[in-house]
Enzyme design. Structure first.
Site, mmCIF file in Angstrom:
data_model
loop_
_atom_site.group_PDB
_atom_site.id
_atom_site.type_symbol
_atom_site.label_atom_id
_atom_site.label_comp_id
_atom_site.label_asym_id
_atom_site.label_seq_id
_atom_site.Cartn_x
_atom_site.Cartn_y
_atom_site.Cartn_z
ATOM 1 N N LYS A 45 0.841 -1.211 0.000
ATOM 2 C CA LYS A 45 0.000 0.000 0.000
ATOM 3 C C LYS A 45 0.868 1.250 0.000
ATOM 4 C CE LYS A 45 -2.944 0.493 3.536
ATOM 5 N NZ LYS A 45 -2.716 1.761 4.260
ATOM 6 N N SER A 46 1.873 1.279 0.858
ATOM 7 C CA SER A 46 2.741 2.475 0.951
ATOM 8 C C SER A 46 3.418 2.756 -0.382
ATOM 9 C CB SER A 46 3.819 2.260 2.012
ATOM 10 O OG SER A 46 3.247 2.152 3.282
ATOM 11 N N ARG A 146 -8.936 11.774 12.294
ATOM 12 C CA ARG A 146 -7.490 11.599 12.517
ATOM 13 C C ARG A 146 -6.734 12.928 12.486
ATOM 14 N NH1 ARG A 146 -5.535 6.625 8.949
ATOM 15 N NH2 ARG A 146 -3.732 6.852 10.303
ATOM 16 N N ASP A 343 1.812 -1.235 11.888
ATOM 17 C CA ASP A 343 0.475 -1.685 11.487
ATOM 18 C C ASP A 343 0.180 -3.126 11.889
ATOM 19 O OD1 ASP A 343 -0.129 0.773 10.312
ATOM 20 O OD2 ASP A 343 0.736 0.182 8.388
ATOM 21 N N ARG A 374 -6.499 1.878 17.730
ATOM 22 C CA ARG A 374 -6.195 0.447 17.630
ATOM 23 C C ARG A 374 -5.738 -0.169 18.942
ATOM 24 N NH1 ARG A 374 -3.127 0.072 11.892
ATOM 25 N NH2 ARG A 374 -5.053 0.107 10.679
ATOM 26 N N ARG A 418 -7.557 -3.411 9.399
ATOM 27 C CA ARG A 418 -6.620 -4.343 10.063
ATOM 28 C C ARG A 418 -7.248 -4.994 11.300
ATOM 29 N NH1 ARG A 418 -2.383 -3.524 6.735
ATOM 30 N NH2 ARG A 418 -1.879 -1.363 6.259
HETATM 31 C C1 S3P Z 1 2.566 4.647 6.234
HETATM 32 C C2 S3P Z 1 3.115 4.959 7.445
HETATM 33 C C3 S3P Z 1 2.543 4.524 8.743
HETATM 34 C C4 S3P Z 1 1.546 3.390 8.563
HETATM 35 C C5 S3P Z 1 0.617 3.589 7.409
HETATM 36 C C6 S3P Z 1 1.395 3.761 6.123
HETATM 37 C C7 S3P Z 1 3.185 5.188 5.010
HETATM 38 O O1 S3P Z 1 1.886 5.617 9.343
HETATM 39 O O2 S3P Z 1 0.796 3.226 9.748
HETATM 40 O O3 S3P Z 1 -0.263 2.489 7.268
HETATM 41 O O4 S3P Z 1 2.886 4.687 3.908
HETATM 42 O O5 S3P Z 1 3.997 6.118 5.122
HETATM 43 P P1 S3P Z 1 2.734 6.666 10.229
HETATM 44 O O6 S3P Z 1 3.847 7.112 9.401
HETATM 45 O O7 S3P Z 1 1.819 7.812 10.556
HETATM 46 O O8 S3P Z 1 3.139 5.899 11.451
#
Ligand code: S3P
Length: 467
Positions: A45-46, A146, A343, A374, A418
């Protein structure tokens, strides 16, 4: 439209239609046999969000294979289109992004709705801050709760102006800077999203943008910036890192191969560790060392987990995971490991509930601001299914009995994919089935989850079914 180009399978209009269908309850029960075979989880996803964004900021046509076609990422695809990039999907699943160059995006005609995705909203805020036009970001009820102040504060430094609801919540109106200044910012929390927002803003500012993180967080933005031709320097800074980016590079289109998401692999992986006699192979999973905290923790718990066929694909480390059902023991998870598995705590908590002894997961304050709170919701999921669990400050303490918990609860998933998948994994091992109130949000990150898990469980009555 040329015949080899077809529209994306699902548009955001269809997503909204799905949301209007109402909750989709689901039940998980013990499968009749082990989990086995060879599976592939959807793309990371990232990396998928970033590939669409960087492709839109590059000159030329970027080709993306393995893109996650989950709702979160489809929101980003739609947003980049609204900002002037051309984003199309071929029939064979190849995504083509014709970018507009750094600073070349144009004002969107309407509000950008990022659905459930914090990553999409925060990274886009970074891009928009250094583009000289007006834009508004919003999202679903979860995303609108958020905190966005964490990106607004550093991004103000470039000259952009922001107006948000109380506490920095979406909808967020952004008036991007006409001549953005470079940023120099130390993150108060270890967040790859905030780091990436600062770097994306710095792309369209002259000079060097610097961002320091208190602990190393996932470095997909840094890797991809280099891949698209930007100059990025990274050096150790105390327990964390200092990242510097030279602004206003000419990003050149580059092909991106998206690996399987380790955060999605976590669900079938933990399920196979727990369901008797299971042996599962999960192919092509991303193994970026800043994402593999769960694997390290499970190994400490006694998991029979190995990696085969390790290779580098598209600048990221990738391998096939082989997982065999194992007797697990409780462990102490140190706070410095949190960013590399931020996550994965809900599903680790499920593993801990079946392990022998106590697991203490320390320093989980960031879990309170994810798609749901969470920390509270994970504890409630376990408590409602007969597991002894405590929240002490920012720590989650799970008392495992070395045997399956009773189950029988219906878990409130709070619009959190999740939590939904973790609860379903729990229901594969508990004495009584486990229900979830709503499975719709699973599609944000793991379309096809139910079919994939039922397939791994083999013939017979499905283990995951509509309630
Ligand atoms: C992500 C960073 C994380 C993660 C999210 C994806 C990203 O969040 O929890 O699902 O793609 O940079 P944080 O950077 O706010 O911890």
């Amino acid at each position: 439209m040329p015949p080899d180009r077809v529209p994306v399978k699902r548009t955001t209009a269809m997503l909204s239609a799905a949301a209007m269908e109402g909750p989709r309850p689901l039940l998980a029960r013990r499968p009749s046999g082990p989990l086995s075979g060879s599976i592939q989880v959807p793309g990371d996803k990232s990396i998928s969000h970033r590939a669409l964004m960087f492709g839109s900021l590059a000159v030329g046509e970027t080709h993306i294979t393995g893109l996650l076609e989950g709702e979160d990422v489809l929101r980003t695809a739609d947003a980049m289109r609204s900002l002037g990039a051309t984003v199309a999907r071929d029939a064979d699943g190849l995504w083509r992004v014709a970018g507009r160059g750094v600073g070349g995006l144009c004002e969107p005609a309407d509000v950008l709705d990022m659905g459930n995705s914090g990553t999409a909203a925060r990274l886009l805020a970074g891009i928009l801050a250094s583009h000289p036009f007006f834009a508004v970001l919003t999202g679903d009820a979860s995303l609108r709760r958020r905190p966005m102040q964490r990106v607004i504060e550093p991004l103000r430094g470039c000259g952009a102006r922001f107006a948000a609801r109380e506490g920095g919540r979406l909808p967020l109106a952004i008036e991007g800077a006409a001549a953005a200044l470079p940023l120099d910012y130390r993150l108060p929390v270890a967040s790859a999203q905030v780091k990436s927002a600062v770097l994306l803003c710095g792309l369209n500012a002259p000079g060097v943008t610097a961002v320091e993180e208190p602990q190393p967080t996932r470095d997909h933005s840094e890797n991809m910036l280099r891949h698209f031709g930007a100059e990025v320097w990274v050096e150790a800074a105390g327990a964390g890192r200092m990242i510097r980016l030279r602004g206003q590079p000419e990003l050149r289109a580059a092909d991106v191969v998206v690996p399987g998401d380790p955060s999605s692999a976590a669900f079938p992986l933990v399920a196979a560790l727990l369901v008797p006699d299971s042996r599962l192979r999960i192919n092509g999973v991303g193994l970026n060392p800043l994402r593999t905290g769960l694997f390290a923790t499970l190994n400490e718990m006694g998991a029979r987990l190995s990696v085969e066929n390790e290779r580098v694909a598209g600048g990221e480390r990738v391998g096939d995971l082989i997982v065999v059902q194992s007797a697990l023991r409780g462990v102490d998870v140190p706070p410095e490991r949190v960013p590399s598995m931020v996550d994965e705590f809900p599903v680790l908590a499920v593993a801990a509930a079946c392990a022998q002894g106590q697991t203490r997961m320390r320093g989980l304050h960031e879990l309170r601001v994810k798609e749901s709170d969470r920390l509270t919701a994970t504890a409630a999921m376990l408590a409602g299914n007969g597991v002894q669990v405590e929240v002490s400050g920012d720590d989650l303490i799970v008392h495992g009995k070395g045997a399956p918990p009773v189950g029988g609860g219906v878990v409130a998933t709070h619009m959190d994919h999740r939590l939904a998948m973790s609860a379903l994994v729990l229901g594969l091992v508990t004495d009584q089935p486990v229900g979830i109130d709503d499975a719709r949000f699973i599609d944000t990150s793991f379309p096809g989850f139910v079919a994939l898990m039922n397939g791994a469980a083999g013939e017979g009555t499905p283990a995951l079914l509509a309630a």
